[in-house]
Write an enzyme that holds these catalytic residues in place. Structure first.
Site, short mmCIF file in Angstrom:
data_model
loop_
_atom_site.label_atom_id
_atom_site.label_comp_id
_atom_site.label_asym_id
_atom_site.label_seq_id
_atom_site.Cartn_x
_atom_site.Cartn_y
_atom_site.Cartn_z
N LYS A 159 0.81 -1.25 0.02
CA LYS A 159 0.19 -0.12 -0.03
C LYS A 159 0.91 1.29 -0.01
O LYS A 159 1.65 1.22 0.65
CB LYS A 159 -0.90 -0.04 1.16
CG LYS A 159 -1.82 1.34 1.30
CD LYS A 159 -2.66 1.15 2.44
CE LYS A 159 -2.34 2.13 3.57
NZ LYS A 159 -2.41 3.37 3.83
N ASP A 189 -3.34 4.36 -2.20
CA ASP A 189 -4.48 4.89 -1.10
C ASP A 189 -4.50 6.12 -1.20
O ASP A 189 -3.77 7.03 -0.29
CB ASP A 189 -4.05 4.23 0.31
CG ASP A 189 -4.95 4.51 1.31
OD1 ASP A 189 -6.09 5.19 1.12
OD2 ASP A 189 -4.49 4.65 2.46
N LYS A 197 -7.37 8.20 -1.64
CA LYS A 197 -8.79 8.74 -1.00
C LYS A 197 -9.39 10.06 -1.93
O LYS A 197 -9.56 11.06 -1.36
CB LYS A 197 -8.80 8.96 0.29
CG LYS A 197 -8.44 7.73 1.39
CD LYS A 197 -8.44 8.02 2.93
CE LYS A 197 -7.99 6.98 3.62
NZ LYS A 197 -6.67 6.70 3.77
N ASP A 229 -13.80 14.66 -5.03
CA ASP A 229 -13.76 15.94 -5.73
C ASP A 229 -14.89 16.09 -6.48
O ASP A 229 -15.77 15.04 -6.56
CB ASP A 229 -12.40 16.33 -6.45
CG ASP A 229 -12.38 17.74 -6.62
OD1 ASP A 229 -13.07 18.51 -6.74
OD2 ASP A 229 -10.98 18.01 -6.26
N THR A 244 -12.32 5.99 10.35
CA THR A 244 -12.38 5.56 11.68
C THR A 244 -11.87 6.90 12.66
O THR A 244 -12.16 6.68 14.17
CB THR A 244 -11.38 4.27 11.77
OG1 THR A 244 -10.21 4.60 11.29
CG2 THR A 244 -12.00 3.08 11.35
N ARG A 247 2.79 -0.95 10.88
CA ARG A 247 3.63 -1.21 11.88
C ARG A 247 3.99 -2.63 12.32
O ARG A 247 5.25 -2.78 12.68
CB ARG A 247 3.64 -0.25 13.08
CG ARG A 247 3.59 1.26 12.59
CD ARG A 247 3.08 2.15 13.41
NE ARG A 247 1.56 2.23 13.21
CZ ARG A 247 0.73 2.84 14.10
NH1 ARG A 247 1.05 3.87 14.78
NH2 ARG A 247 -0.76 2.83 13.70
O1 C5P Z 1 0.69 0.71 11.13
P1 C5P Z 1 -0.79 0.40 11.09
O2 C5P Z 1 -0.87 -1.32 10.83
O3 C5P Z 1 -1.92 0.82 11.92
O4 C5P Z 1 -1.11 0.83 9.61
C1 C5P Z 1 -2.43 0.61 9.14
C2 C5P Z 1 -2.55 1.44 7.98
O5 C5P Z 1 -3.96 1.35 7.32
C3 C5P Z 1 -2.02 2.89 7.53
O6 C5P Z 1 -1.28 3.07 6.37
C4 C5P Z 1 -3.37 3.66 8.13
O7 C5P Z 1 -3.25 4.87 7.43
C5 C5P Z 1 -4.38 2.96 7.22
N1 C5P Z 1 -5.57 3.11 7.77
C6 C5P Z 1 -5.95 2.81 9.14
N2 C5P Z 1 -7.46 2.85 9.40
C7 C5P Z 1 -8.29 3.12 8.59
C8 C5P Z 1 -7.92 3.66 7.16
C9 C5P Z 1 -6.75 3.17 6.93
O8 C5P Z 1 -5.18 2.47 10.04
N3 C5P Z 1 -9.51 3.35 9.06
#
Ligand code: C5P
Length: 232
Positions: free
Chosen positions: A32, A59, A61, A64, A119, A211
């Site tokens: 991603k 990603d 998003k 417009d 979220t 992460r």
């Molecule tokens: O590091 P982590 O596993 O929390 O990363 C989750 C990824 O998913 C990040 O790129 C974050 O921006 C994305 N994301 C999220 N929650 C959402 C939409 C996207 O954590 N509702």
């Protein structure tokens, strides 16, 4: 459509991203690319990672007017990404225009996924700032239904919502779910989390994992653990 683990490459430069992907040697995880990396490294990073043989979820998003989104999606189509997204709040007209822009000459298109409510938006901020008074879970399902009726392929949602999305929009409507953590891992700033195995159980189609893989001592082992728990 197969389940897959998508690795969120939330890095701020091309060098860091490629150094991270080099660790995987022969393996080619689905990657991603989000706004941070795209705005710092530009479309070239997409071409480069694609040329290395990875699938890409871009990603960005989009949100417009329909004409602008349609033309922007036509540009992303030429980048040959495998999945991209937009905000369902842009309305059905915008989503249909996006799909037109993204559709190749042969009628196929990369997976087009809608964000329903972020979220980070809760009931209170939705009511006060957006003046939407319905319960947030109903709003999320309504937006998912609008996306499905506009011809989109799926939504980004919490793993906890994946089953309800499938019940509402059909089992072929794709659920892409972040918020995944190992049972023995650090939750970080994610609040409502699931393990890869639970996400599989509940029927997520793709998990987006950042992460727990990117910050792991051994990212390749962490990725393989995700695949073992979620895909195999
Ligand atoms: O590091 P982590 O596993 O929390 O990363 C989750 C990824 O998913 C990040 O790129 C974050 O921006 C994305 N994301 C999220 N929650 C959402 C939409 C996207 O954590 N509702």
């Amino acid at each position: 459509m197969g389940r897959d683990v998508i690795v969120a490459c939330d890095f701020d430069s091309k060098e860091k991203t490629l150094a991270f992907l080099d660790k995987f040697e022969g393996k080619k995880p689905f990657v991603k690319i989000g706004m941070e990396l795209y705005y710092s490294a530009g479309p070239e990073i997409v071409r480069e990672i694609k040329a290395r043989g990875h699938k890409i979820f871009l990603d960005l998003k989009l949100h417009d007017i329909p004409n602008t989104v349609k033309k922007s999606m036509a540009v992303l189509k030429n980048l040959d990404v495998d999945m991209t997204n937009l905000h369902a709040a842009g309305t059905k007209n915008m989503m249909k225009a996006a799909l037109e822009g993204l559709t190749r000459e042969d009628g196929t298109h990369p997976l087009l996924i809608a964000v329903t409510q972020l979220t980070s938006t809760d009931q209170e901020s939705m009511e006060n700032d957006l003046l939407i008074k319905e319960p947030i879970d109903q709003v999320v399902m309504h937006y998912a239904k609008c996306a499905e009726e506009s011809g989109l392929d799926g939504v980004v949602c919490s793993p906890l919502e994946a089953k309800k999305v499938h019940d509402t929009c059909g089992k072929n409507f794709v659920t892409v779910t972040p918020g995944v953590r190992f049972a023995d891992g650090d939750k970080g700033d994610q609040k409502r989390v699931m393990t890869p195995a639970q996400a599989k159980e509940i029927g997520s189609d793709y998990i987006v994992v950042g992460r727990p893989i990117t910050a792991a001592e051994d990212p390749v082992a962490a990725y393989e653990r995700c695949v073992r728990e979620f895909v195999d």
